[in-house]
Design a protein around this motif. Structure first.
Motif, PDB file in Angstrom:
ATOM      1  N   TRP A 248       0.835  -1.213   0.000  1.00 36.07           N
ATOM      2  CA  TRP A 248       0.000   0.000   0.000  1.00 36.07           C
ATOM      3  C   TRP A 248       0.866   1.258   0.000  1.00 36.07           C
ATOM      4  O   TRP A 248       0.549   2.229  -0.676  1.00 36.07           O
TER       5      TRP A 248
ATOM      6  N   LYS B  48       1.893   2.507  -3.406  1.00 31.83           N
ATOM      7  CA  LYS B  48       0.875   2.936  -4.371  1.00 31.83           C
ATOM      8  C   LYS B  48       0.815   4.461  -4.444  1.00 31.83           C
ATOM      9  O   LYS B  48       0.918   5.143  -3.425  1.00 31.83           O
ATOM     10  N   ASP B  49       0.642   4.964  -5.656  1.00 31.68           N
ATOM     11  CA  ASP B  49       0.666   6.413  -5.881  1.00 31.68           C
ATOM     12  C   ASP B  49      -0.311   7.173  -4.988  1.00 31.68           C
ATOM     13  O   ASP B  49       0.034   8.223  -4.458  1.00 31.68           O
ATOM     14  N   HIS B  50      -1.524   6.651  -4.825  1.00 32.69           N
ATOM     15  CA  HIS B  50      -2.530   7.377  -4.040  1.00 32.69           C
ATOM     16  C   HIS B  50      -2.216   7.374  -2.548  1.00 32.69           C
ATOM     17  O   HIS B  50      -2.781   8.170  -1.808  1.00 32.69           O
ATOM     18  N   VAL B  51      -1.297   6.530  -2.101  1.00 33.43           N
ATOM     19  CA  VAL B  51      -0.877   6.490  -0.696  1.00 33.43           C
ATOM     20  C   VAL B  51       0.435   7.246  -0.501  1.00 33.43           C
ATOM     21  O   VAL B  51       0.530   8.106   0.380  1.00 33.43           O
TER      22      VAL B  51
ATOM     23  N   LYS C 242       1.720   9.583  -1.926  1.00 34.95           N
ATOM     24  CA  LYS C 242       1.540  11.028  -2.044  1.00 34.95           C
ATOM     25  C   LYS C 242       1.413  11.678  -0.658  1.00 34.95           C
ATOM     26  O   LYS C 242       1.874  12.791  -0.434  1.00 34.95           O
ATOM     27  N   TRP C 243       0.805  10.958   0.286  1.00 33.05           N
ATOM     28  CA  TRP C 243       0.567  11.501   1.636  1.00 33.05           C
ATOM     29  C   TRP C 243       1.456  10.849   2.692  1.00 33.05           C
ATOM     30  O   TRP C 243       1.742  11.454   3.715  1.00 33.05           O
TER      31      TRP C 243
ATOM     32  N   ARG D  93      -7.090   0.556  -4.216  1.00 33.20           N
ATOM     33  CA  ARG D  93      -7.609   1.620  -5.075  1.00 33.20           C
ATOM     34  C   ARG D  93      -9.110   1.506  -5.355  1.00 33.20           C
ATOM     35  O   ARG D  93      -9.814   2.512  -5.384  1.00 33.20           O
TER      36      ARG D  93
ATOM     37  N   LEU E 275     -11.454   3.417  -3.021  1.00 34.03           N
ATOM     38  CA  LEU E 275     -11.370   4.871  -2.880  1.00 34.03           C
ATOM     39  C   LEU E 275     -12.652   5.540  -3.369  1.00 34.03           C
ATOM     40  O   LEU E 275     -13.281   5.072  -4.321  1.00 34.03           O
TER      41      LEU E 275
ATOM     42  N   ASN F 208      -5.283  17.091   0.648  1.00 33.36           N
ATOM     43  CA  ASN F 208      -5.868  15.751   0.717  1.00 33.36           C
ATOM     44  C   ASN F 208      -7.363  15.893   1.003  1.00 33.36           C
ATOM     45  O   ASN F 208      -7.837  15.659   2.110  1.00 33.36           O
TER      46      ASN F 208
ATOM     47  N   GLY G 191      -9.940  14.187   0.159  1.00 36.48           N
ATOM     48  CA  GLY G 191     -10.648  12.989   0.595  1.00 36.48           C
ATOM     49  C   GLY G 191     -10.581  12.814   2.102  1.00 36.48           C
ATOM     50  O   GLY G 191     -11.586  12.544   2.757  1.00 36.48           O
ATOM     51  N   SER G 192      -9.400  12.994   2.657  1.00 32.66           N
ATOM     52  CA  SER G 192      -9.224  12.866   4.097  1.00 32.66           C
ATOM     53  C   SER G 192      -9.946  13.979   4.837  1.00 32.66           C
ATOM     54  O   SER G 192     -10.641  13.732   5.837  1.00 32.66           O
TER      55      SER G 192
END
Length: 154
Positions: free
Chosen positions: A17, A20-23, A25-26, A93, A96, A129, A131-132
């Motif tokens: 995880w 992964k790009d979407h993780v 990143k943060w 993913r 999400l 972020n 979404g968060s």
């Protein structure tokens, strides 16, 4: 959907995880996160780590801790006694944007507020972020502009 305690056998999927790009990143320091869960029984025993599951399938990660134990600067202006913080991610993913992050925040919040010493939770996701940030707002957290944190009182 539920939370279960992080186990040694979860380390492999957690590492995946973090790549992964979407993780990533943060979660920009993956080695620090890996060390933290690896040392959860010793140096980081003050943090409670979880795997987020949907129908017994691991889909994410969550954790909580007392701010007094973490000694981080970003919440220094918030009352420390009874204050907790959380971190969370959806690693898969396909989960999400479907409310699983919101539900993860809800589950962590409920767990903390069942603790007798808890008074509030503060969280500081990156402002970008969305979404968060939206998951926190959807769970009744309010943005404290003076301190730059999302906060929820018990």
């Amino acid at each position: 959907m539920g939370l279960r305690r992080f186990q040694t056998e979860d380390l492999g999927i957690f590492k995946e995880w973090l790549k992964k790009d979407h993780v990533k990143k943060w979660y920009t320091e993956p080695d620090d996160w890996i060390a933290e869960v690896t040392l959860r029984g010793s140096s980081f025993s003050w943090i409670t780590h979880f795997i987020v599951e949907w129908e017994e399938r691991p889909i994410g990660f969550g954790q909580f801790y007392k701010c007094l134990d973490a000694k981080e600067e970003w919440y220094a202006n918030v009352p420390q006694t009874g204050t907790y913080s959380i971190d969370y991610l959806i690693g898969e993913r396909e989960f999400l944007g479907k409310g699983y992050g919101k539900k993860t925040v809800q589950l962590l919040t409920e767990m903390i507020f069942r603790l007798s010493d808890s008074k509030r939770i503060v969280v500081q996701p990156e402002p970008e972020n969305r979404g968060s940030c939206n998951a926190l707002l959807a769970n009744g957290y309010l943005f404290d502009e003076a301190n730059g944190v999302y906060q929820k009182e018990k």
